[in-house]
Design a protein around this motif. Structure first.
Motif, PDB file in Angstrom:
ATOM      1  N   SER A  23       0.833  -1.210   0.000  1.00 24.81           N
ATOM      2  CA  SER A  23       0.000   0.000   0.000  1.00 24.81           C
ATOM      3  C   SER A  23       0.864   1.254   0.000  1.00 24.81           C
ATOM      4  O   SER A  23       0.598   2.214  -0.735  1.00 24.81           O
ATOM      5  N   VAL A  26       2.682   1.557  -3.502  1.00 13.61           N
ATOM      6  CA  VAL A  26       1.753   1.942  -4.563  1.00 13.61           C
ATOM      7  C   VAL A  26       1.378   3.416  -4.432  1.00 13.61           C
ATOM      8  O   VAL A  26       1.352   4.158  -5.417  1.00 13.61           O
ATOM      9  N   GLU A 177      -8.288  -0.624 -12.099  1.00  8.11           N
ATOM     10  CA  GLU A 177      -6.949  -1.101 -12.416  1.00  8.11           C
ATOM     11  C   GLU A 177      -6.516  -0.741 -13.831  1.00  8.11           C
ATOM     12  O   GLU A 177      -5.328  -0.585 -14.097  1.00  8.11           O
ATOM     13  N   THR A 222      -5.719   6.207  -1.651  1.00 10.86           N
ATOM     14  CA  THR A 222      -5.270   4.894  -2.094  1.00 10.86           C
ATOM     15  C   THR A 222      -5.178   3.992  -0.880  1.00 10.86           C
ATOM     16  O   THR A 222      -4.436   4.284   0.068  1.00 10.86           O
ATOM     17  N   ARG A 249      -9.014   4.838  -4.845  1.00  7.81           N
ATOM     18  CA  ARG A 249      -8.449   3.658  -5.483  1.00  7.81           C
ATOM     19  C   ARG A 249      -8.257   2.589  -4.417  1.00  7.81           C
ATOM     20  O   ARG A 249      -7.496   2.777  -3.461  1.00  7.81           O
ATOM     21  N   HIS A 251      -6.847  -0.867  -3.876  1.00  9.37           N
ATOM     22  CA  HIS A 251      -5.965  -1.822  -4.537  1.00  9.37           C
ATOM     23  C   HIS A 251      -6.142  -3.232  -3.982  1.00  9.37           C
ATOM     24  O   HIS A 251      -6.752  -3.448  -2.931  1.00  9.37           O
ATOM     25  N   GLY A 297      -1.409  -2.913  -9.123  1.00  6.23           N
ATOM     26  CA  GLY A 297      -2.361  -3.167  -8.047  1.00  6.23           C
ATOM     27  C   GLY A 297      -3.643  -2.501  -8.204  1.00  6.23           C
ATOM     28  O   GLY A 297      -4.436  -2.476  -7.288  1.00  6.23           O
TER      29      GLY A 297
END
Length: 297
Positions: A23, A26, A177, A222, A249, A251, A297
């Motif tokens: 996490s 990303v 994605e 995110t 987002r 992931h 991701g």
């Protein structure tokens, strides 16, 4: 267009593991690709489980991975007055009510209703029983009696009333994605009357994370797929408090050999243990499916 702002927000209640690394990386990689800012926030409202040594380890692990972030770091435990002020706005609007029920009372009420109906009691998206309304909004005399007994209330959101006040069309923008953005319909009613202020601290995860993202100007949230459904509650709070809507987002999660989400109790996936075993930051990226600097991701 304003500069993108992204954040990684761990809780210092254990050592970071591979899922946290994924996490953080990303989010950091995305901020760099967008020419944006990367913030680190310490979510330490749980003053019992959060410990200074875990917070120090967060800084060490992230620096070892090659991440850098802006200073100062926001620590939630230093901002309880801001959360209380937001909750007061919800109280003034008649959207919060005090709940004195213990976990045992709630569990007993759920069990009793299941036995009476012969059907399972509704669960929220996390699998926990929806609040059954024990001590829901007691009158003044009853509140005085309960508090005279030393009980302190949690404050719950009257979800039905809150959704009515927020109005129709509640949704959020999800970055998929493939890079496209889709509109996801929010369903906060599925969560029931969630806690906004806990009994032990003047905040809750839902309130603190929503307010922090707004106060820090976060434009892109995110985080893991396990928080996808919770976004319904966060979008509702944003609407009720007049806060901006970020792009989300959610992931993929890094799973263990048993197929379950990693937890901080799994020491074999702790970053510090992997580092002590001789793993390099580059190997960590490979283990979680990231390139040397790519975004996935």
């Amino acid at each position: 267009m304003s500069q993108p702002v992204l954040r990684f927000a761990p809780s210092p209640n254990g050592f970071l593991h591979l899922g946290h690394a994924f996490s953080a990386l990303v989010t950091h990689d995305t901020a760099r690709a967008l020419g944006g800012r990367f913030l680190l926030r310490i979510e330490d409202i749980d003053v019992v489980r959060c410990r200074p040594e875990f917070e120090s380890a967060i800084y060490e692990d992230l620096a070892w991975l090659g991440l850098s972030w802006e200073a100062p770091v926001r620590r939630q435990s230093q901002h309880f007055p801001a959360y209380e002020a937001a909750a007061e706005r919800l109280k003034d609007a008649g959207l919060l009510y005090p709940c004195y029920a213990s976990r045992r009372e709630i569990a007993d009420a759920v069990a009793a209703r299941e036995a009476e109906s012969g059907r399972p009691w509704p669960r929220d998206p996390d699998g926990a029983p929806v609040y059954p309304g024990v001590h829901r909004g007691p009158g003044g005399d009853e509140r005085d009696r309960l508090e005279a007994e030393g009980l302190r209330p949690a404050w719950r959101l009257d979800m039905g009333r809150a959704v009515a006040v927020a109005g129709e069309g509640l949704s959020w923008r999800e970055l998929d994605e493939d890079g496209s953005v889709s509109e996801v319909r929010a369903d906060p009613l599925a969560w029931g009357d969630v806690v906004i202020l806990r009994k032990d601290v003047p905040a809750s995860y839902h309130l603190a994370v929503t307010l922090d993202d707004a106060l820090q100007g976060v434009t892109h949230v995110t985080r893991g797929r396990d928080l996808f459904q919770a976004t319904s509650v966060h979008r509702l709070l944003q609407r009720l408090l007049g806060l901006p809507e970020p792009l989300y987002r959610h992931h993929r999660l890094i799973l263990g050999d048993d197929g379950r989400k990693l937890s901080k109790s799994r020491q074999d996936t702790a970053l510090r243990a992997l580092r002590e075993a001789g793993r390099s930051p580059g190997e960590i990226r490979q283990m979680i499916g990231l390139g040397s600097s790519g975004i996935s991701g």
